[in-house]
Enzyme design. Structure first.
Site, PDB file in Angstrom:
ATOM      1  N   ALA A  60     -13.461  -8.916   2.026  1.00 15.57           N
ATOM      2  CA  ALA A  60     -12.948 -10.130   2.660  1.00 15.57           C
ATOM      3  C   ALA A  60     -13.078 -11.305   1.705  1.00 15.57           C
ATOM      4  CB  ALA A  60     -13.714 -10.406   3.943  1.00 15.57           C
ATOM      5  N   GLY A  94     -13.701  -5.127   4.060  1.00 20.09           N
ATOM      6  CA  GLY A  94     -12.365  -5.144   4.643  1.00 20.09           C
ATOM      7  C   GLY A  94     -11.356  -4.374   3.824  1.00 20.09           C
ATOM      8  N   GLU A 111     -11.729  -0.896   4.837  1.00 20.47           N
ATOM      9  CA  GLU A 111     -11.186  -0.749   6.187  1.00 20.47           C
ATOM     10  C   GLU A 111      -9.662  -0.703   6.154  1.00 20.47           C
ATOM     11  OE1 GLU A 111     -14.418  -2.751   9.158  1.00 20.47           O
ATOM     12  OE2 GLU A 111     -13.622  -4.068   7.595  1.00 20.47           O
ATOM     13  N   GLU A 130     -21.249  -5.084   4.355  1.00 19.61           N
ATOM     14  CA  GLU A 130     -21.413  -6.244   5.237  1.00 19.61           C
ATOM     15  C   GLU A 130     -22.862  -6.490   5.642  1.00 19.61           C
ATOM     16  OE1 GLU A 130     -17.151  -4.896   5.779  1.00 19.61           O
ATOM     17  OE2 GLU A 130     -19.101  -3.936   5.521  1.00 19.61           O
TER      18      GLU A 130
END
Length: 692
Positions: free
Chosen positions: A66, A105, A108, A128
């Site tokens: 992210a 992310g 993901e 994370e």
């Protein structure tokens, strides 16, 4: 080629659409990247000639996570969950092509593709937890469907990336491509899917790996117990376990919804804000205000270390690990033999844990030279003195070193407290001298206080600052003062700890308050571990302190089985009634009335003077920024990362709260608590250390 937006384009090769993301340096999931992914899949979907889509990234990595600079700010569409749904629900196969690091992310995103291909050097992961978060875009729901609950939680709770080869073995990656030919390999793989009329394999639909954990809560309880000590005080890890359990027990959409709710709650938590502060603080510490990228540096090809004791040996290991040859100089063969045996044993213990091969141990030991001849340091590019804290001895060594070291060699002292300028003055080249304060054990602790002397040249400072990460350290540049940043602040805490036990608190109570706060140990347990007799002499002892009395009784810490605590054969501590009697008698003799002291007062009297001293350090310019002080305490002293460091903690509590309490203590206990001018200024303005 069609430009989708500022960071993405689309090309079509035969029947394969190639969506390329190019957002340097790490293709983080900014709004533009999210939009580029969405547009790319939509345009490929709308093109009747396209039968499959490949997502690939330009530069050195796939999407590395992210864009955490967006955390805490208003979200902008398209939102990541919507992008992932669009990829996963595409009517044509989507292949994610991975290189570099696919993290958070970014990983993901890859998990929502129908297939994944990677070069062998690629790494995947969900880090994370290191930011006080859990994966928030389906990571806790999709990964266990591919690899099972235990492996998924190992990945999520460690935050450590795993290799593409492991990913292939676990079934996370479907194929490996040749290094340097990822795009070609991904297109060929997509064409093979088209030819085989391969199905759209959605990870969300997989259930076989979850079935093995269904109805078995003991699996999750075992994982909790295994990680309880490591994650003491942290909030996010329990949420991660709960979210993976939801993957087992709930329908996919409900599991994702709950995962997102937990992620958002953690995102707003003080702990996550603290951990994100530390993330940025560590990177900021590497920047020195007047040292630009064009400042020249010196090559460091060989290092000399003076002293083969615990610190000298640990310091040497950092350079040996980095492939840099080291020469250790000692004054006796016995000291050399003892030092090298400790280094050898440390490496062998690491090998026993599987972290090194014996061939690697031999290679590192092969880079080590041992000598009694001071002149052997003549070819070193950097010499680090690591003898005990005696100014007279250090001056003598540097005077001698000045005549031996080659011109341009960097001369460093591993002093913990002493004046680097005074040490430098013993040479004719003070511009080549600085402090390199390693923390014990030096081969483990990540902090390196780089002490900039008054005459230290910019080239010397830039060289050591650039060297720090190469030897696995986080370098923080500090100025010359007694104790620099870390030990100067520690002295404030130690003073109050000593006063508190005379006023009525017990050593065990004081230590417990700090361990409950999140520190690994309190001041009295730390003193026992280090040895109460460090710097103490039986000849000069006058029984004028509790330490004097304990040492005179032979209670010198863990090594003697007794100090502030009593110890059994396994060095397990228990409070000592005898020591408490000594403290009460000493306090009575000094006319100090004892009383019950609350945990809250103990915490405030230990922590707030440290914050106050940190403010003085900033006032004096001995640290560049408040976040540097936080890095020192997190990396060097075990300050809990989820509290962000002492200066961040002050901002969390509120500077007016800290100031008011210091003034209250000043009125009761004297000017040791006099507030720093900077603290008063910031509090009056409603400011904070992080924004000062």
């Amino acid at each position: 080629m069609t430009a989708l937006n500022a960071v993405a384009d689309l090309t079509v090769e035969d029947e394969v659409a190639i969506v390329t993301i190019n957002s340097p340096p790490v293709n983080a999931l900014s709004r533009d990247v999210r939009e580029g992914l969405m547009l790319g899949v939509e345009k490929a979907e709308a093109d009747a000639t396209v039968k499959a889509t490949v997502i690939v990234c330009a530069g050195r990595t796939f999407i590395a996570g992210a864009d955490i600079t967006e955390f805490g700010k208003p979200h902008a569409a398209p939102y990541l969950p919507d992008v992932l749904d669009r990829i996963e629900n595409a009517k044509k196969p989507v292949v994610a092509a991975l290189h570099g690091t696919a993290l958070g992310g970014g990983f993901e995103v890859a998990l929502t593709a129908h297939y994944r291909i990677a070069v062998p050097s690629a790494k995947c992961g969900l880090p994370e937890i290191k930011l006080g978060l859990i994966p928030g875009a389906g990571g806790t729901q999709r990964l266990p469907r591919l690899v099972g609950v235990e492996t998924a939680l190992e990945v999520i709770l460690s935050g450590t990336p795993f290799s593409a080869r492991d990913a292939k073995q676990w079934g996370v990656v479907d194929a490996l491509a040749e290094e340097g030919k990822l795009a070609e390999g991904a297109v060929a793989f997509a064409k093979s899917l088209i030819a085989a009329r391969a199905p759209l394999k959605k990870v969300r639909d997989r259930d076989e790996k979850l079935a093995a954990a269904r109805g078995k809560p003991e699996i999750f309880e075992a994982i909790r117990q295994a990680h309880a000590k490591k994650f003491r005080g942290f909030e996010a890890w329990e949420k991660a376990i709960l979210s993976v359990k939801n993957a087992v027990d709930l329908p996919f959409d409900e599991g994702v919804e709950r995962e997102r709710a937990m992620f958002m709650a953690l995102l707003g938590s003080t702990q996550s804000k603290a951990q994100r502060h530390v993330f940025f603080a560590e990177r900021a510490a590497a920047k020195i205000a007047d040292i630009g990228p064009d400042t020249p540096t010196k090559p460091i090809a060989r290092v000399g270390v003076i002293g083969a004791g615990t610190m000298g040996g640990g310091i040497a290991m950092n350079f040996l690990n980095a492939g840099i040859p080291v020469t250790i100089v000692e004054t006796s063969k016995e000291a050399l033999d003892r030092g090298v045996s400790i280094i050898q044993r440390n490496y062998e213990n690491t090998a026993k844990k599987g972290r090194l091969t014996m061939a690697e141990v031999e290679a590192r030991m092969g880079r080590l030279s041992l000598t009694l001849d001071f002149r052997a340091l003549a070819e070193a590019d950097l010499v680090i003195e690591a003898v005990y804290e005696s100014m007279d001895l250090k001056k003598l060594i540097f005077e001698k070193l000045d005549g031996v070291a080659k011109p341009g060699a960097i001369l460093a002292s591993n002093t913990s407290y002493l004046n680097v300028d005074a040490i430098a003055a013993a040479t004719k080249r003070p511009e080549d001298v600085l402090g390199m304060h390693f923390f014990s054990p030096a081969n483990v602790m990540r902090l390196l206080e780089i002490v900039r002397g008054e005459k230290t040249s910019k080239t010397v400072l830039a060289t050591v600052a650039a060297l720090a990460p190469k030897i696995g350290k986080v370098g923080v540049t500090v100025g010359v003062c007694y104790g620099f940043v870390g030990n100067r602040m520690l002295a404030e805490r130690q003073r109050e700890a000593g006063k508190l036990i005379l006023e009525g608190a017990t050593p065990a109570q004081v230590d417990r308050v700090l361990t409950d706060f999140g520190l690994p140990m309190g001041p009295f347990a730390m003193s026992d571990l280090a040895g109460l007799d460090i710097g103490w002499s039986a000849e000069t002892s006058k029984g004028e302190s509790i330490r004097d009395i304990l040492c005179e009784e032979g209670r010198r810490g863990q090594k003697t089985g007794a100090g502030f605590y009593d110890y059994d054969e396994q060095r397990n501590a228990k409070p000592s009634a005898h020591v408490e009697t000594i403290i009460r008698a000493f306090a009575a003799a000094k006319g100090i009335a004892q009383r019950d002291i609350t945990d809250a007062e103990i915490l405030e009297r230990l922590i707030y003077p440290m914050i106050n001293e940190g403010a003085k350090i900033l006032e004096e310019g001995k640290a560049q920024r408040a976040s540097d002080i936080d890095v020192v305490w997190i990396m060097g002293y075990g300050w809990p990362v989820y509290r962000g460091g002492p200066m961040f903690y002050a901002d969390t509590v509120g500077l007016n709260t800290v100031l008011d309490k210091l003034k209250e203590f000043q009125a009761k206990f004297g000017d040791d608590f006099r507030p720093a001018a900077l603290l008063e200024k910031l509090a009056a303005a409603g400011g904070s250390f992080s924004k000062a």
